[in-house]
Design a protein around this motif. Sequence first.
Motif, PDB file in Angstrom:
ATOM      1  N   ALA A 156       0.797  -1.225   0.000  1.00  0.00           N
ATOM      2  CA  ALA A 156       0.000   0.000   0.000  1.00  0.00           C
ATOM      3  C   ALA A 156       0.827   1.272   0.000  1.00  0.00           C
ATOM      4  N   ALA A 157       2.161   1.149  -0.169  1.00  0.00           N
ATOM      5  CA  ALA A 157       3.011   2.341  -0.176  1.00  0.00           C
ATOM      6  C   ALA A 157       3.553   2.623  -1.572  1.00  0.00           C
ATOM      7  N   GLY A 158       2.722   2.345  -2.580  1.00  0.00           N
ATOM      8  CA  GLY A 158       3.071   2.638  -3.958  1.00  0.00           C
ATOM      9  C   GLY A 158       3.324   1.425  -4.819  1.00  0.00           C
ATOM     10  N   GLY A 159       3.538   0.266  -4.204  1.00  0.00           N
ATOM     11  CA  GLY A 159       3.871  -0.919  -4.972  1.00  0.00           C
ATOM     12  C   GLY A 159       2.800  -1.354  -5.952  1.00  0.00           C
ATOM     13  N   LEU A 163       4.577  -0.162  -9.552  1.00  0.00           N
ATOM     14  CA  LEU A 163       5.178  -1.340 -10.176  1.00  0.00           C
ATOM     15  C   LEU A 163       4.505  -1.656 -11.503  1.00  0.00           C
ATOM     16  N   LYS A 164       3.180  -1.603 -11.523  1.00  0.00           N
ATOM     17  CA  LYS A 164       2.453  -1.877 -12.775  1.00  0.00           C
ATOM     18  C   LYS A 164       2.787  -0.844 -13.842  1.00  0.00           C
ATOM     19  N   ALA A 165       2.887   0.424 -13.450  1.00  0.00           N
ATOM     20  CA  ALA A 165       3.211   1.473 -14.418  1.00  0.00           C
ATOM     21  C   ALA A 165       4.617   1.314 -14.967  1.00  0.00           C
ATOM     22  N   VAL A 171       3.933  -8.841 -15.368  1.00  0.00           N
ATOM     23  CA  VAL A 171       5.039  -9.133 -14.451  1.00  0.00           C
ATOM     24  C   VAL A 171       4.716  -8.605 -13.057  1.00  0.00           C
ATOM     25  N   ALA A 172       4.042  -7.446 -12.995  1.00  0.00           N
ATOM     26  CA  ALA A 172       3.660  -6.897 -11.691  1.00  0.00           C
ATOM     27  C   ALA A 172       2.763  -7.873 -10.939  1.00  0.00           C
ATOM     28  N   ALA A 187      15.554  -8.074 -12.919  1.00  0.00           N
ATOM     29  CA  ALA A 187      14.999  -6.725 -12.821  1.00  0.00           C
ATOM     30  C   ALA A 187      15.427  -5.869 -14.005  1.00  0.00           C
ATOM     31  N   LEU A 188      16.649  -6.052 -14.465  1.00  0.00           N
ATOM     32  CA  LEU A 188      17.123  -5.326 -15.648  1.00  0.00           C
ATOM     33  C   LEU A 188      16.331  -5.730 -16.885  1.00  0.00           C
ATOM     34  N   ALA A 189      16.044  -7.013 -17.018  1.00  0.00           N
ATOM     35  CA  ALA A 189      15.342  -7.516 -18.198  1.00  0.00           C
ATOM     36  C   ALA A 189      13.940  -6.950 -18.316  1.00  0.00           C
ATOM     37  N   VAL A 190      13.294  -6.634 -17.184  1.00  0.00           N
ATOM     38  CA  VAL A 190      11.927  -6.090 -17.230  1.00  0.00           C
ATOM     39  C   VAL A 190      11.921  -4.575 -17.030  1.00  0.00           C
TER      40      VAL A 190
END
Length: 266
Positions: A156-159, A163-165, A171-172, A187-190
């Motif tokens: 609830a703190a932005g994740g 993350l979706k944006a 993947v989110a 993480a680099l690949a996405v």
Amino acid sequence: MTTSMTSDTTTTALNGDFNALTLTETDTYLLVEITRPEVRNAIDETMVSELHEVCSYLELNPKILIITGCEANGKGIFVSGADIGQMRDRRRDDALRGINNMLFHRIAQLPAPVIAAVDGYALGGGMELALAADFRLATPGAKFGQPEAGLGIIAAAGGLWRLKALIGEAVAKEILLAGKILDGNEALAVHLVTEVHKPAELLDAALALAGRIAKLDPLAVRISKQVMAMPAGAHPQVDNIAQAILFESEAKFDRMQAFLDRKKNK
């Protein structure tokens, strides 16, 4: 992590003693090292309060912010998440206060760019802190995840929305709904991070990025960050207004004249 900081490094102008953070300041950046290795840099009320103090300072004195972790037992740690001992006792009114959410929103809204240099755990609130940054650099051993659903809560703190944006819904959902944890290369690949470096080179890479940013006009960077954050309906009008401000700045005339002089002398 090792670094070769520039010669203009000074002690920070921030007042007060810090317990969860170690600060180093130069003319262009403020380096914040999170130093609670005994609890894997878990976010507690002290850390939240100290990060708010950092934000208060940078809102009045815009500089690039670099956030990184520390080492414990020879391994890097960014932020392992919230202090579960404190969070367990929080109730509805605490959630409505948005303790971490408001802090991370404030970090994301800082005037100058924010860089997160991540080694080791960046879980839960740690990942959400990294998501609040404008740039994320990592090591191959970094661990990004949002394990909140396993604890009976949500990110609830932005994740849930940052993350979706940033990496897309598919993947989110793997991360948020199925507990997937990404290492630095994944993480680099996405495109969750933009660079991957060895642990010993991570902080130097973050400082190099800060150096590239610092070569640009600070006002142009600041306004660019603000305009990028505007909702789609604000464009193109807001872009024109922002450009009008910059067209009257002394830096615009000086930098364009310098460009023309360099071109003339080639």
